[in-house]
Design a protein around this motif. Structure first.
Motif, short mmCIF file in Angstrom:
data_model
loop_
_atom_site.label_atom_id
_atom_site.label_comp_id
_atom_site.label_asym_id
_atom_site.label_seq_id
_atom_site.Cartn_x
_atom_site.Cartn_y
_atom_site.Cartn_z
N GLY A 41 0.84 -1.19 0.00
CA GLY A 41 0.00 0.00 0.00
C GLY A 41 0.87 1.24 0.00
N GLY A 42 0.34 2.33 0.47
CA GLY A 42 1.15 3.54 0.61
C GLY A 42 1.27 4.37 -0.66
N THR A 43 0.95 3.78 -1.81
CA THR A 43 0.88 4.56 -3.06
C THR A 43 -0.44 4.20 -3.73
OG1 THR A 43 1.85 2.82 -4.43
CG2 THR A 43 3.39 4.40 -3.45
N HIS A 44 -0.78 4.94 -4.78
CA HIS A 44 -2.04 4.68 -5.48
C HIS A 44 -2.05 3.25 -6.05
CE1 HIS A 44 -5.73 5.84 -7.34
NE2 HIS A 44 -5.29 5.44 -8.52
N ILE A 45 -1.01 2.92 -6.81
CA ILE A 45 -0.92 1.57 -7.38
C ILE A 45 -0.77 0.55 -6.26
CG2 ILE A 45 0.54 0.04 -8.78
CD1 ILE A 45 1.01 2.33 -10.68
N GLY A 46 0.00 0.92 -5.25
CA GLY A 46 0.24 0.00 -4.13
C GLY A 46 -1.05 -0.44 -3.45
N GLU A 47 -2.01 0.47 -3.31
CA GLU A 47 -3.27 0.08 -2.66
C GLU A 47 -4.03 -0.92 -3.53
OE1 GLU A 47 -4.33 0.63 0.45
OE2 GLU A 47 -2.53 1.80 0.90
N THR A 48 -3.89 -0.81 -4.86
CA THR A 48 -4.52 -1.80 -5.75
C THR A 48 -3.80 -3.14 -5.63
OG1 THR A 48 -5.01 0.00 -7.26
CG2 THR A 48 -5.20 -2.21 -8.16
N VAL A 49 -2.46 -3.08 -5.56
CA VAL A 49 -1.68 -4.31 -5.39
C VAL A 49 -2.05 -4.97 -4.06
CG1 VAL A 49 0.67 -5.23 -5.10
CG2 VAL A 49 0.23 -3.48 -6.83
N ARG A 50 -2.26 -4.14 -3.04
CA ARG A 50 -2.65 -4.67 -1.73
C ARG A 50 -3.97 -5.46 -1.82
NH1 ARG A 50 -1.76 -3.50 3.72
NH2 ARG A 50 -3.55 -4.13 4.96
N ASP A 51 -4.93 -4.88 -2.56
CA ASP A 51 -6.20 -5.59 -2.73
C ASP A 51 -5.99 -6.93 -3.43
OD1 ASP A 51 -7.56 -3.59 -1.52
OD2 ASP A 51 -8.24 -2.63 -3.38
N LEU A 52 -5.15 -6.93 -4.48
CA LEU A 52 -4.87 -8.17 -5.20
C LEU A 52 -4.24 -9.20 -4.27
CD1 LEU A 52 -3.19 -6.89 -8.50
CD2 LEU A 52 -5.41 -8.03 -8.29
N LEU A 53 -3.31 -8.74 -3.44
CA LEU A 53 -2.57 -9.67 -2.57
C LEU A 53 -3.43 -10.24 -1.46
CD1 LEU A 53 0.83 -7.80 -2.35
CD2 LEU A 53 0.57 -10.23 -2.91
N ASN A 59 -6.19 -16.89 -6.57
CA ASN A 59 -5.16 -17.92 -6.67
C ASN A 59 -3.82 -17.23 -6.83
OD1 ASN A 59 -6.47 -20.31 -6.45
ND2 ASN A 59 -7.03 -20.39 -8.62
N MET A 60 -2.81 -17.72 -6.14
CA MET A 60 -1.51 -17.04 -6.19
C MET A 60 -0.42 -18.09 -6.02
SD MET A 60 -0.68 -13.75 -6.31
CE MET A 60 -1.92 -12.69 -5.58
N THR A 61 0.67 -17.98 -6.77
CA THR A 61 1.83 -18.82 -6.47
C THR A 61 2.74 -18.02 -5.53
OG1 THR A 61 3.12 -17.95 -8.30
CG2 THR A 61 1.76 -19.90 -8.77
N PRO A 62 3.61 -18.69 -4.76
CA PRO A 62 4.53 -17.95 -3.88
C PRO A 62 5.37 -16.95 -4.67
CG PRO A 62 4.50 -20.26 -3.27
CD PRO A 62 3.69 -20.15 -4.53
N THR A 63 5.74 -17.31 -5.91
CA THR A 63 6.60 -16.41 -6.70
C THR A 63 5.81 -15.19 -7.18
OG1 THR A 63 7.74 -18.36 -7.45
CG2 THR A 63 8.23 -16.34 -8.61
N ALA A 64 4.58 -15.39 -7.62
CA ALA A 64 3.76 -14.25 -8.05
C ALA A 64 3.52 -13.32 -6.86
CB ALA A 64 2.43 -14.75 -8.62
N GLU A 65 3.24 -13.92 -5.72
CA GLU A 65 3.02 -13.13 -4.49
C GLU A 65 4.27 -12.28 -4.20
OE1 GLU A 65 1.22 -15.11 -0.85
OE2 GLU A 65 3.31 -14.93 -0.24
N LEU A 66 5.44 -12.93 -4.28
CA LEU A 66 6.71 -12.23 -4.01
C LEU A 66 6.87 -11.02 -4.92
CD1 LEU A 66 9.66 -12.02 -2.95
CD2 LEU A 66 10.29 -13.62 -4.77
N PHE A 67 6.65 -11.22 -6.22
CA PHE A 67 6.89 -10.11 -7.15
C PHE A 67 5.89 -8.97 -6.93
CE2 PHE A 67 9.39 -13.25 -9.67
CZ PHE A 67 10.58 -12.53 -9.65
N LEU A 68 4.69 -9.29 -6.50
CA LEU A 68 3.74 -8.21 -6.22
C LEU A 68 4.21 -7.40 -5.00
CD1 LEU A 68 0.33 -9.99 -6.92
CD2 LEU A 68 1.33 -8.11 -8.21
N TYR A 69 4.68 -8.08 -3.96
CA TYR A 69 5.20 -7.33 -2.79
C TYR A 69 6.40 -6.47 -3.20
CZ TYR A 69 2.18 -9.69 0.59
OH TYR A 69 1.08 -10.13 1.29
N LEU A 70 7.26 -7.03 -4.06
CA LEU A 70 8.46 -6.27 -4.47
C LEU A 70 8.09 -5.07 -5.35
CD1 LEU A 70 10.79 -9.29 -5.29
CD2 LEU A 70 11.06 -7.72 -3.36
N ALA A 71 7.12 -5.27 -6.23
CA ALA A 71 6.68 -4.15 -7.09
C ALA A 71 6.11 -3.03 -6.23
CB ALA A 71 5.64 -4.65 -8.09
N ASP A 72 5.29 -3.42 -5.27
CA ASP A 72 4.72 -2.45 -4.34
C ASP A 72 5.83 -1.68 -3.62
OD1 ASP A 72 2.63 -1.42 -2.36
OD2 ASP A 72 3.97 -2.55 -1.04
#
Ligand code: TMP
Length: 203
Positions: A41-53, A59-72
């Protein structure tokens, strides 16, 4: 950079949000300019990523989850944390790179050395001056069992691995990562948090 970067960490339901708010109030009373923020969260895109996460039905793989946290994190550092530190603000952030080591590393079993390298890429060389881990037994996690998010639904064994991960981080980096007991009443925990932060800001 003249500000200070403080992160609050711990398992879900350890009281981070309460403590981050109390700490920000205390810092403001002491005359500091404070930026209170969070990951994900903390940014506009980040809040959307937060909702996805956190959405329980994804459905999420551990790797997809990781990259979303890193992108955020990458966006959060660039848009919020670095500019605030450059302005001399005290940044109080709920969760940051240590959560990736504890959750994706110790919780999911991804390689911690690889995670450190990826964190370094995402944070662009910024790291907390002080990290306070609120340590509670997973059985004491203050969670609403009727509205668990995707990570909270992983169960107590997962949380126990994550809690152990945070304890290991505190042992590995005792100067930066301070573990405190998050079980007592909020005002008692707050007194310990402010004492650690006072010490940091005086040095
Ligand atoms: P919270 O903001 O309510 O603590 O929820 C964020 C969730 O995301 C929490 O379950 C921890 C998890 N998380 C990770 O798994 N890895 C990360 O890098 C971060 C920042 C959070």
């Amino acid at each position: 950079m003249s500000g200070a970067f403080i992160t609050l960490e711990g398992i879900d339901g350890s009281g981070k949000t309460t403590q981050a708010g109390l700490l920000a109030d205390w810092l403001r009373k002491e005359g500091h300019s404070v930026r209170l923020t969070r990951e994900p969260g903390g940014t506009h895109i980040g809040e959307t990523v937060r909702d996805l996460l956190l959405s329980p039905d994804r459905n999420m793989t551990p790797t997809a989850e990781l990259f979303l946290y890193l992108a955020d994190r990458s966006l959060h550092v660039a848009e919020v944390i670095r500019p605030a530190l450059e302005k001399g603000q005290v940044v109080v952030c709920e969760r940051h790179a240590d959560s990736t080591l504890a959750y994706q590393g110790h919780g999911r079993g991804l390689d911690c050395d690889l995670l450190r390298r990826l964190n370094a890429l995402a944070t662009d060389g910024i790291s907390p001056d002080l990290t306070i881990v609120l340590d509670i037994p997973p059985d004491h996690a203050r969670l609403d069992e009727n509205s668990l998010d995707r990570l909270e639904s992983e169960g107590r064994e997962f949380l126990a691995r994550v809690a152990e991960g945070f304890r290991k981080l505190a042992r590995e980096e005792p100067e930066r990562v301070k573990l405190i007991d998050g079980s007592p009443d909020a005002h008692i925990v707050n007194a310990q948090v402010t004492s650690l932060v006072r010490r940091l800001l005086q040095t």
